[in-house]
Motif scaffolding. Sequence first.
Motif, PDB file in Angstrom:
ATOM      1  N   GLU A   1     -23.096 -35.010  -1.582  1.00 20.77           N
ATOM      2  CA  GLU A   1     -23.783 -35.134  -0.294  1.00 20.77           C
ATOM      3  C   GLU A   1     -24.046 -33.746   0.296  1.00 20.77           C
TER       4      GLU A   1
ATOM      5  N   GLU B   1     -28.281 -37.453   3.744  1.00 20.40           N
ATOM      6  CA  GLU B   1     -28.061 -37.877   5.130  1.00 20.40           C
ATOM      7  C   GLU B   1     -29.124 -37.274   6.043  1.00 20.40           C
TER       8      GLU B   1
ATOM      9  N   HIS C   1     -28.148 -34.255   8.139  1.00 18.87           N
ATOM     10  CA  HIS C   1     -27.896 -33.061   7.319  1.00 18.87           C
ATOM     11  C   HIS C   1     -29.225 -32.406   6.939  1.00 18.87           C
TER      12      HIS C   1
ATOM     13  N   ASP D   1     -27.163 -41.754   3.709  1.00 25.67           N
ATOM     14  CA  ASP D   1     -26.357 -41.897   4.922  1.00 25.67           C
ATOM     15  C   ASP D   1     -27.340 -41.937   6.080  1.00 25.67           C
TER      16      ASP D   1
ATOM     17  N   ASP E   1     -23.703 -43.733   8.472  1.00 22.86           N
ATOM     18  CA  ASP E   1     -22.828 -42.614   8.840  1.00 22.86           C
ATOM     19  C   ASP E   1     -23.230 -42.209  10.255  1.00 22.86           C
TER      20      ASP E   1
END
Length: 435
Positions: free
Chosen positions: A230, A266, A269, A294, A337
């Motif tokens: 990730e 994600e 991110h 995510d 998330d």
Amino acid sequence: MTYFENVEKIKYEGTTTENPFAFRHYNAEEVVLGKPMKDHLRFAAAYWHTMTQDGSDPFGSAVNTRNWFDEDPMQTAKNRVDAFFEFMEKMGIEYFCFHDVDVAPEGESLQEFYDNLDVITDLIKEKMDQTGIKLLWNTANMFSHPRYNNGAASTNNADVFAFAAAQVKKGLDISKKLGGENYVFWGGREGYETLLNTDMKFEQDNIARFFKMAVKYGEKIGHKPQFLLEPKPKEPSKHQYDFDAATTIAFLKHYDLEGDFKLNLEANHATLAGHTFEHELSVARSYDALGSIDANQGDLLLGWDTDEFPTDVYAATLAMLEVVRNGGLAPGGINFDSKVRRSSFEMDDLILAHIAGMDTYARALKSVEKLMNDKFFDKLIDERYETFKSGIGQSIVEDKEDLESLTEHALSLDTVELKSSHIELVKSKLNDYLV
Ligand code: XUL
Ligand code: CO
């Protein structure tokens, strides 16, 4: 005992409903683009945000009202299992994700942590068998304990490296026991504060060594989840090695790991790395490395990871377009998330927040269906590269040309015929498909 006592199972009621505890768009069995919505979306709930986070922030203590606390930490951990499965059943969420430290107290020693994990994951397994809810992925938290302040696999201390290995070994044993479909590594402290004290090449070699040990152990115990890395560019480290999709793919290719690993991307991110989410998904898709998502959203006015529940239909639509073009995510899925804001401190907010996220992604999926059926953007992309479909362009694509032959071609031309890209028309066209 019932934990979420104010709510029954959340049902789809359509856009005319005034019931906040209902889906307005997510209709699990409704067929979209040839398969039920739930199979496109494969939603997962995150243990750490739903069960463990308490609403504290660097400026204030815990605020969340939660009814599973007991004086005994093991009893709290057991209550959380019951509450989590009740929550997922009520939400109609069929997958979940967790870090080892989310589910069981770490105790005073590694052995005590292992023992606690055994008791709690036995309970989790029982609940999985009763409900049919599955494990999308688990992971080892190798960033919170003080021993990891210089990293886990990238640490400067070999004993810390061994501790991290022990956590991942246990994580893979648990993944096997629970039939985990994926196994995630997020390297929050795999990075550096300053290059003045860091041998970057040595640390990267060690991280690769660590991943190879994980793959080998999976093979040894006969359990092969899809391994996922990730990416995140920073926070908590100043610079994290898995900066973004492109950097992480380069790492995997350099160390010959791309056959065993894909990416868990994600949204927040991506934006921290200065990219859109769809950019990251598209990079991964081009390298056949898109594994799982995510789902959350950041706040572009803030420079940190806010992990908000996704409510931006426009951004989610562009993300789902990549997912659909990827042919789906399985064995990956869409893990929330995402955490409720500090001011959303009631138990019911967990339900309302997941409804918001699931409805946003369902809307995105329905928008993508309209868009795919209409083929406006497919045709546009197809036409945009038309000069490569015949003549000199076709010959370039067939690798029949070189610098000399192309120079000859260029010299023979009087002028080049260019077409406007009509960018404003193209971008506004997306609005016509938003559901
Ligand atoms: C942190 C983050 C993690 C990973 C799992 O930003 O995204 O929760 O998803 O460790
Ligand atoms: Co994450």
